[in-house]
Design a protein around this motif. Sequence first.
Motif, PDB file in Angstrom:
ATOM      1  N   ALA A  98      -4.419 -40.254  29.885  1.00  4.43           N
ATOM      2  CA  ALA A  98      -5.240 -40.160  28.678  1.00  4.43           C
ATOM      3  C   ALA A  98      -6.666 -40.577  29.022  1.00  4.43           C
ATOM      4  N   PHE A  99      -7.409 -39.675  29.654  1.00  2.00           N
ATOM      5  CA  PHE A  99      -8.778 -40.001  30.038  1.00  2.00           C
ATOM      6  C   PHE A  99      -9.639 -40.361  28.827  1.00  2.00           C
ATOM      7  N   ASP A 100      -9.316 -39.788  27.666  1.00  2.00           N
ATOM      8  CA  ASP A 100     -10.131 -40.028  26.481  1.00  2.00           C
ATOM      9  C   ASP A 100     -10.033 -41.470  25.992  1.00  2.00           C
ATOM     10  N   ARG A 101      -9.021 -42.202  26.423  1.00  2.00           N
ATOM     11  CA  ARG A 101      -8.869 -43.598  26.003  1.00  2.00           C
ATOM     12  C   ARG A 101      -9.635 -44.575  26.904  1.00  2.00           C
ATOM     13  N   ILE A 102     -10.046 -44.115  28.070  1.00  2.00           N
ATOM     14  CA  ILE A 102     -10.640 -45.025  29.051  1.00  2.00           C
ATOM     15  C   ILE A 102     -12.145 -45.107  28.830  1.00  2.00           C
ATOM     16  N   THR A 103     -12.632 -46.300  28.549  1.00  2.00           N
ATOM     17  CA  THR A 103     -14.066 -46.482  28.310  1.00  2.00           C
ATOM     18  C   THR A 103     -14.759 -47.284  29.406  1.00  2.00           C
ATOM     19  N   ARG A 104     -13.992 -48.039  30.202  1.00  2.00           N
ATOM     20  CA  ARG A 104     -14.583 -48.894  31.220  1.00  2.00           C
ATOM     21  C   ARG A 104     -14.129 -48.474  32.613  1.00  2.00           C
ATOM     22  N   MET A 105     -15.052 -48.579  33.573  1.00  2.00           N
ATOM     23  CA  MET A 105     -14.702 -48.477  34.982  1.00  2.00           C
ATOM     24  C   MET A 105     -14.693 -49.910  35.516  1.00  2.00           C
ATOM     25  N   PRO A 106     -13.503 -50.490  35.697  1.00  2.52           N
ATOM     26  CA  PRO A 106     -13.436 -51.908  36.045  1.00  2.52           C
ATOM     27  C   PRO A 106     -13.600 -52.154  37.531  1.00  2.52           C
ATOM     28  N   ASN A 107     -14.052 -53.338  37.867  1.00  2.00           N
ATOM     29  CA  ASN A 107     -13.935 -53.831  39.232  1.00  2.00           C
ATOM     30  C   ASN A 107     -12.466 -54.228  39.420  1.00  2.00           C
ATOM     31  N   THR A 108     -11.827 -53.720  40.458  1.00  2.00           N
ATOM     32  CA  THR A 108     -10.373 -53.893  40.585  1.00  2.00           C
ATOM     33  C   THR A 108      -9.968 -55.043  41.508  1.00  2.00           C
ATOM     34  N   LEU A 109     -10.896 -55.897  41.891  1.00  2.00           N
ATOM     35  CA  LEU A 109     -10.535 -56.968  42.818  1.00  2.00           C
ATOM     36  C   LEU A 109      -9.452 -57.877  42.224  1.00  2.00           C
ATOM     37  N   ASP A 110      -9.585 -58.257  40.952  1.00  2.00           N
ATOM     38  CA  ASP A 110      -8.572 -59.130  40.352  1.00  2.00           C
ATOM     39  C   ASP A 110      -7.229 -58.418  40.217  1.00  2.00           C
ATOM     40  N   ALA A 111      -7.249 -57.129  39.932  1.00  2.00           N
ATOM     41  CA  ALA A 111      -6.004 -56.371  39.881  1.00  2.00           C
ATOM     42  C   ALA A 111      -5.322 -56.376  41.246  1.00  2.00           C
ATOM     43  N   HIS A 112      -6.110 -56.258  42.295  1.00  2.00           N
ATOM     44  CA  HIS A 112      -5.549 -56.317  43.644  1.00  2.00           C
ATOM     45  C   HIS A 112      -5.051 -57.722  43.978  1.00  2.00           C
ATOM     46  N   ARG A 113      -5.709 -58.734  43.470  1.00  2.00           N
ATOM     47  CA  ARG A 113      -5.204 -60.099  43.668  1.00  2.00           C
ATOM     48  C   ARG A 113      -3.822 -60.240  43.038  1.00  2.00           C
ATOM     49  N   LEU A 114      -3.655 -59.663  41.845  1.00  6.97           N
ATOM     50  CA  LEU A 114      -2.359 -59.727  41.172  1.00  6.97           C
ATOM     51  C   LEU A 114      -1.288 -59.010  41.999  1.00  6.97           C
ATOM     52  N   ILE A 115      -1.588 -57.828  42.516  1.00 11.80           N
ATOM     53  CA  ILE A 115      -0.627 -57.112  43.362  1.00 11.80           C
ATOM     54  C   ILE A 115      -0.299 -57.944  44.595  1.00 11.80           C
ATOM     55  N   HIS A 116      -1.302 -58.591  45.158  1.00 12.13           N
ATOM     56  CA  HIS A 116      -1.106 -59.455  46.327  1.00 12.13           C
ATOM     57  C   HIS A 116      -0.136 -60.592  46.000  1.00 12.13           C
ATOM     58  N   TRP A 117      -0.332 -61.258  44.887  1.00 11.23           N
ATOM     59  CA  TRP A 117       0.549 -62.375  44.506  1.00 11.23           C
ATOM     60  C   TRP A 117       1.956 -61.890  44.185  1.00 11.23           C
ATOM     61  N   ALA A 118       2.080 -60.669  43.692  1.00 14.38           N
ATOM     62  CA  ALA A 118       3.397 -60.142  43.320  1.00 14.38           C
ATOM     63  C   ALA A 118       4.314 -59.979  44.528  1.00 14.38           C
ATOM     64  N   ALA A 119       3.741 -59.933  45.725  1.00 14.56           N
ATOM     65  CA  ALA A 119       4.567 -59.763  46.924  1.00 14.56           C
ATOM     66  C   ALA A 119       5.570 -60.899  47.071  1.00 14.56           C
ATOM     67  N   ALA A 120       5.176 -62.110  46.693  1.00 16.62           N
ATOM     68  CA  ALA A 120       6.054 -63.270  46.840  1.00 16.62           C
ATOM     69  C   ALA A 120       7.303 -63.142  45.979  1.00 16.62           C
ATOM     70  N   GLU A 121       7.225 -62.365  44.906  1.00 16.73           N
ATOM     71  CA  GLU A 121       8.361 -62.181  44.000  1.00 16.73           C
ATOM     72  C   GLU A 121       9.022 -60.815  44.185  1.00 16.73           C
ATOM     73  N   GLY A 122       8.621 -60.080  45.213  1.00 18.25           N
ATOM     74  CA  GLY A 122       9.182 -58.742  45.405  1.00 18.25           C
ATOM     75  C   GLY A 122       8.848 -57.800  44.271  1.00 18.25           C
TER      76      GLY A 122
END
Length: 225
Positions: A98-122
Amino acid sequence: MDRPEPSGGRPMTRLDIFSDPVCPWCLIGATNLVRALADAPDQPFEVTWHPYQLNPDLPPEGTDRGQYLTEKFGGLENVDRVHARVEAAAREAGIPIAFDRITRMPNTLDAHRLIHWAAAEGAQTRVAMALFARYFGAGEDISDPVVLANVAGEAGLDPAAITRLLAGDADREAVAREADDARRAGITGVPAFIVAGQYAVTGAQSQAFWTDFAREVAAATTPPT
């Protein structure tokens, strides 16, 4: 999918995924992979997700997506053409965007930090796919700590702990460095999939491709009886 158990004494094959949660081709490619492996009775991969930032220089708060895309692609007509191509591929794969819902182009560093931390929990795959859904399906700002904490909770992580980590600089430099290292190693676009540390598969491959590929890898790594 992150931590499968070896079956029949067969060693698992490492599959490294380089992706960015704001990349629509990453959404399509990863969804096709996840579906193929979910349908495989004896899938052969141990999956690890790695950061790659398409826009590492964006401010932490992100920017207006419409303006960003207009500048990047040289006008609204070009943006519409790019969107139409992505939407056609997503529609063929049965993936809602739904491209029409997206208003922001975010910096994804924090999202990548979350993916990084998720590794410990599989839980890397659960988190990564949830981020895609939040951004491309709901148009949410995936640089927002509240959104990230909600994703963490849905994936089985402790949202309060994730909120505390996001408020500080934990692993910020390490994740940014890993993303930079991917570029220096020659990864110039995503999605990119590195199999067994040596074979590269690039682009949004189809579910059928991954089904056949997983079958071939499983056959090649199954010990003889």
